[in-house]
Design a protein around this motif. Structure first.
Motif, short mmCIF file in Angstrom:
data_model
loop_
_atom_site.label_atom_id
_atom_site.label_comp_id
_atom_site.label_asym_id
_atom_site.label_seq_id
_atom_site.Cartn_x
_atom_site.Cartn_y
_atom_site.Cartn_z
N ASN A 398 0.83 -1.21 0.00
CA ASN A 398 0.00 0.00 0.00
C ASN A 398 0.86 1.25 0.00
O ASN A 398 0.54 2.25 -0.66
CB ASN A 398 -0.92 0.01 1.23
N ALA A 401 2.05 1.73 -3.41
CA ALA A 401 0.94 2.13 -4.28
C ALA A 401 0.63 3.61 -4.14
O ALA A 401 0.47 4.33 -5.13
CB ALA A 401 -0.30 1.30 -3.96
N GLY A 406 4.56 1.45 -8.60
CA GLY A 406 3.85 0.25 -9.00
C GLY A 406 4.74 -0.97 -9.18
O GLY A 406 4.38 -2.07 -8.74
N ALA A 409 5.69 -2.48 -5.89
CA ALA A 409 4.56 -3.19 -5.28
C ALA A 409 4.36 -4.56 -5.93
O ALA A 409 4.11 -5.56 -5.24
CB ALA A 409 3.29 -2.36 -5.41
N CYS A 428 -4.41 -4.60 -3.17
CA CYS A 428 -3.26 -3.70 -3.03
C CYS A 428 -2.44 -3.61 -4.31
O CYS A 428 -2.08 -2.52 -4.77
CB CYS A 428 -2.36 -4.16 -1.88
N ASN A 431 -4.35 -1.84 -7.12
CA ASN A 431 -4.36 -0.40 -6.89
C ASN A 431 -3.03 0.23 -7.26
O ASN A 431 -2.97 1.33 -7.81
CB ASN A 431 -4.69 -0.09 -5.42
N ALA A 432 -1.96 -0.49 -6.92
CA ALA A 432 -0.62 0.00 -7.27
C ALA A 432 -0.47 0.13 -8.78
O ALA A 432 0.07 1.11 -9.30
CB ALA A 432 0.45 -0.92 -6.70
N ARG A 682 -4.25 9.58 -3.02
CA ARG A 682 -2.87 9.12 -3.19
C ARG A 682 -1.90 10.21 -2.75
O ARG A 682 -2.32 11.27 -2.29
CB ARG A 682 -2.60 8.73 -4.64
#
Length: 698
Positions: A398, A401, A406, A409, A428, A431-432, A682
C-alpha cells in the motif's frame, strides 16, 4: 485471630500469633498461614512453615494452607512439591492447586492436573476447570470443557455460579446455542448471569442480541451491564444503537458517573457515535485520569479524524507523567498517518515507546511512513522484520501504491507465496498498478486470481478506466452484474476517469444509472453530480452546469465538503480551509499568492475554470477562486517563511483538482522546491523538474 482475619486485620493477627506462639495449635498455624497469604508475606510464611512439627506437616488442612500460601506468593515449585508429597490428596488440595494455577496465569496446568485427578470432583473444581478452559480455548480445552459439561450431574446445574461459568466458557468456545440453553434453564437469573450472556454475545459479535437481552432484563442493571451495553452500542453505531446508547446513558443512575471505568466506556461509545463534545465533557469530569482513560480519548479523536487533538492530549499526558502504553502508541501513530507530514511523524516516533518485536506497531509504522511519503523509512522498517506476515506485506505494498511505485509493489506481491495471497493483497497490487498506469501487469495479475471479490473487480475496473479502456471496464461490470447486485464504487470509478477524459455521453450514462440503481446514496450521488458538472464546465456547457447544480441543490441541499489542508512550519501544524482568511498572516499569504500566480502565468499557466463547481460571486474571478484552494494557501504560507523552504509537505482532505495539480508541478519547478501533497486518493511527489510521481494518473 479468626476475628482479626475476618475483619481483614491480617498484620495484627500475625502479631497476636507471635505473642501466643508457645500455645499455638494446628488451627492457629492455619490461620497464620491464611494471614500471610493475604499479605503476600513470603518470609513470614516460610518462618511459620519451618516451625511446623512433623505431625502438623501431615495435617490435611495445614498442607492445603501451605499450597495456597506458596501459590499466592508465586512459588509454584514449592506448592507443587508439597502437593506431590501428599499420598491421600483431598478435593480441597486440588482446589488450592487449581486456584493457584489460575491466579498465576497457568490455565494449562489446571487441565493437566484435572485429567489425572484421583478424587471425586466437586462444584468448585468444575467452576475453576471451566474458567481454565475458557482462558485457553485451544482444541484440548474445548474438548475437555464440552465433555465435562455434558457429563455433569443435574444437581451441579442448580449451582448458579457453576452455570454462569459454563455460560462464559461456552460463549468463548463460540457455542452460543449451548450458552442460551443453559441460560434458559436458570430459574432465578442474577445480574452475573445476564452479564455472562451479554458479554458472550459481544464476544461473538452478536451485538443486537446483547442489547436485546439488556432491554429484556427486569433486574436493576449494575455498572457491568451498563458497560457491556455501551460497548455493544459502540460496536454497532447504527441509528437504533445510537438512540439506545444515548437513552441508556441518560437514564442510568447518576451515582454511576463516579465509576471511571464505566464513564470511560461511555466516552468510547460517544466517540464512536461522533458525539465528540459529549465525550470531551465526560472526560473533563473524571477526577483522576489514567493511561486507560487517555488512551480511549486519543483513540476516539483518531477515529473521528481529529489528529491535532490526539497530539494535544499526548502533550498533556507528558506533562502529567502518565505512561504511554502500546495501545496509545498505536493510536498516536494512526493520528500521524492521518496528518501525513514527515516532521510531525518523526517528532512523535521519537517520544513514544516502540517495541521492535511488536508486529502491530511495525505494521502501523510502515503505514504511517508510507502515508507521509517517506518510502525509505517504511522500507527500512519492513526489511528489519525477519518474518513479515501477510498484513505487513500488504501494508508495504500500500505504501508503494500511494507513492506511485507500482513496479516495487508488484515485486513485493510476487514474493508472497500464491497459497497465502488473499483478497487484500490482490487489491493492493491492483491499486498500485492503477496508480502507476501499469495496465498490462494489472490484467496479468487479475487473470491469475482464482476467486475474485467485489473489491478486486472494482480495483480492476478502476485501473482500466484510468487508462481510458472504458469498453473493457463496462464489460467487466456487465459480467459481474450477471450474478451479483450492482456496486456503486464501480460506477464511481468509471465516472471519475470519464471526467478526466471529458467523455460527456459516457458520464451522463453512468450518472443516470447511478441515480437509478442507488437512489439513497446521497453522498456518492453528490460527488457524481459534481464530476458531471466538471465535465460540462470543461467543455463550456454552461447551461448544463447551471441545470445540474440546481438539481443537486434541490435534491440534496447545499451539502458540500469544504477543502482543508494541513502543513507544518517551525514545529507547528497549521490548518487552512479553502478561501481561509483567519490566519494572523493572512494578508502576507494572499500577497504571496498573487506573486505565485503572476509567476505561473509568466510560465504559460492558464487557470482551468472547469474545476469550479459553483457560480462566481460578484467580486470573484476564475483566478481568485482557484488560488483560494486550501493547498495553494498552504503552499503560499510556506513560501512567506524565512529562509524560503526547499521542501514543503501538505495533506489535503479532498482529491487534488486538475488546476492545482498543474499549478503545483509548475511551482515546484519555478521555485526549485520539492512539494509533497497527499490528497484523499494518493500521494503526489512534485519534483523540481516539474514532474509528478503520479504521472498524471490521478
Amino acid at each position: 485471630m479468626k476475628k482479626l482475619i475476618d475483619s481483614q486485620q491480617y498484620r495484627r493477627a500475625l502479631e497476636f500469633f507471635d505473642r501466643q506462639l508457645s500455645i499455638c495449635n494446628n488451627m492457629t498455624f492455619n490461620l497464620a498461614l491464611k494471614a500471610c497469604s493475604k499479605l503476600n508475606d513470603y518470609q513470614y510464611g516460610i518462618r511459620i512453615h519451618q516451625q511446623l512439627s512433623v505431625k502438623a506437616l501431615n495435617d490435611k488442612f495445614i498442607q492445603t494452607s501451605l499450597i495456597h500460601f506458596y501459590m499466592q506468593c508465586h512459588d509454584i515449585d514449592q506448592a507443587q512439591k508439597i502437593f506431590s508429597s501428599v499420598k491421600n490428596k483431598t478435593v480441597h488440595m486440588y482446589g488450592a492447586m487449581f486456584k493457584g494455577y489460575i491466579s498465576n496465569n497457568m490455565p494449562e496446568k489446571v487441565i493437566e492436573l484435572f485429567e489425572t485427578i484421583s478424587v471425586e470432583v466437586d462444584e468448585v473444581l468444575i467452576i475453576i476447570l471451566f474458567n481454565a478452559c475458557a482462558k485457553l480455548c485451544n482444541s484440548q480445552a474445548i474438548k475437555l470443557g464440552r465433555d465435562t459439561l455434558n457429563r455433569l450431574p443435574i444437581s451441579f446445574l442448580r449451582n448458579p455460579t457453576l452455570v454462569n461459568s459454563a455460560i462464559d466458557m461456552s460463549m468463548k468456545f463460540g457455542d452460543v446455542n449451548q450458552a442460551e440453553n443453559l441460560f434458559e434453564k436458570i430459574q432465578k437469573k442474577t445480574l452475573v448471569t445476564y452479564g455472562a450472556m451479554m458479554q458472550g454475545y459481544v464476544k461473538n459479535n452478536l451485538f443486537e442480541s446483547a442489547l436485546h437481552l439488556f432491554e429484556k432484563n427486569t433486574l436493576k442493571s449494575d455498572e457491568v451491564l451498563y458497560g457491556i451495553a455501551f460497548k455493544a452500542c459502540a460496536s454497532l453505531s447504527n441509528e437504533e444503537a445510537i438512540q439506545l446508547g444515548k437513552k441508556t446513558f441518560h437514564e442510568m443512575p447518576k451515582v454511576y458517573l463516579n465509576h471511571t471505568i464505566l464513564v470511560t466506556s461511555a466516552i468510547h461509545m460517544f466517540m464512536k457515535f461522533g458525539e465528540i463534545e459529549i465525550a470531551e465533557y465526560l472526560f473533563s469530569q473524571i477526577k483522576q485520569h489514567s493511561s486507560y482513560t487517555y488512551g480511549v480519548m486519543i483513540n476516539g479523536y483518531k477515529i473521528n479524524h481529529e489528529p491535532q487533538k490526539c497530539l494535544s492530549l499526548f502533550e498533556r499526558m507528558k506533562k502529567e507523567n502518565i505512561t504511554i502504553d502500546e495501545s496509545i502508541s498505536l493510536s498516536l501513530i494512526g493520528a500521524c498517518s492521518q496528518i501525513g507530514i514527515r516532521s510531525i511523524c518523526q517528532n512523535i516516533v521519537h517520544q513514544i515507546p516502540l517495541s521492535q518485536s511488536n508486529i502491530y506497531l511495525n505494521t502501523a509504522l510502515i503505514d504511517m511512513w508510507g502515508k507521509s511519503g517517506d518510502i525509505n523509512q517504511a522500507k527500512q522498517i519492513f526489511q528489519s522484520i525477519s518474518q513479515p506476515g501477510l498484513v505487513t506485506y500488504t501494508s508495504m505494498m500500500n505504501a508503494y501504491a500511494r507513492n506511485g511505485m507500482g513496479y516495487e509493489a508488484i515485486d513485493l506481491y510476487n514474493k508472497i507465496h500464491e497459497n497465502i495471497r488473499d483478497r487484500v493483497s490482490h487489491i493492493c497490487v491492483l491499486n498500485a498498478c492503477s496508480h502507476s498506469g501499469l495496465i498490462d501487469q494489472a490484467q496479468m495479475i487479475f487473470n491469475k486470481i482464482d476467486k475474485t471479490s467485489v473489491e478486486i473487480v472494482t480495483a480492476m475496473i478502476d485501473c482500466l478506466s484510468r487508462m481510458g479502456m472504458f469498453d473493457q471496464a463496462e464489460n467487466l461490470v456487465e459480467d459481474y452484474e450477471k450474478s451479483n447486485l450492482p456496486n456503486l464504487i464501480m460506477y464511481t470509478a468509471m465516472l471519475s476517469a470519464a471526467r478526466n477524459y471529458r467523455l460527456v455521453a459516457l458520464s451522463e450514462k453512468l450518472y443516470n444509472r447511478m441515480r437509478l440503481l442507488f437512489p439513497d446514496e446521497n453522498s456518492h450521488l453528490i460527488s457524481a453530480s459534481i464530476l458531471l458538472s466538471n465535465i460540462y464546465s470543461s467543455l463550456g456547457y454552461n447551461q448544463e452546469v447551471k441545470e445540474i447544480r440546481i438539481e443537486r441543490i434541490k435534491q440534496f441541499g447545499k451539502n458540500i465538503t469544504v477543502g482543508v489542508a494541513w502543513t507544518e512550519v517551525n514545529g507547528q501544524l497549521v490548518r487552512f480551509q479553502a478561501h481561509d482568511r483567519s490566519h494572523p498572516q493572512s494578508d502576507e499569504i494572499y500577497a504571496e499568492l498573487v506573486r505565485l500566480s503572476n509567476e505561473l502565468k509568466e510560465h504559460g499557466h492558464e487557470y482551468d475554470s472547469s474545476w469550479i463547481t459553483r457560480p462566481l460571486k460578484n467580486e470573484e474571478t476564475i483566478e481568485s477562486v482557484l488560488c483560494g484552494h486550501s493547498e495553494k494557501l498552504a503552499i503560499a504560507f510556506n513560501f512567506i517563511q524565512y529562509p524560503r523552504p526547499s521542501f514543503i509537505q501538505i495533506t489535503k482532505n479532498l482529491r487534488v483538482c486538475g488546476d492545482c495539480h498543474r499549478a503545483t508541478k509548475l511551482i515546484a519547478k519555478i521555485r526549485q522546491c520539492e512539494i509533497i501533497v497527499r490528497d484523499a486518493n494518493r500521494i503526489h511527489h512534485f519534483y523540481t523538474s516539474g514532474q509528478c510521481s503520479c504521472q498524471d494518473h490521478f
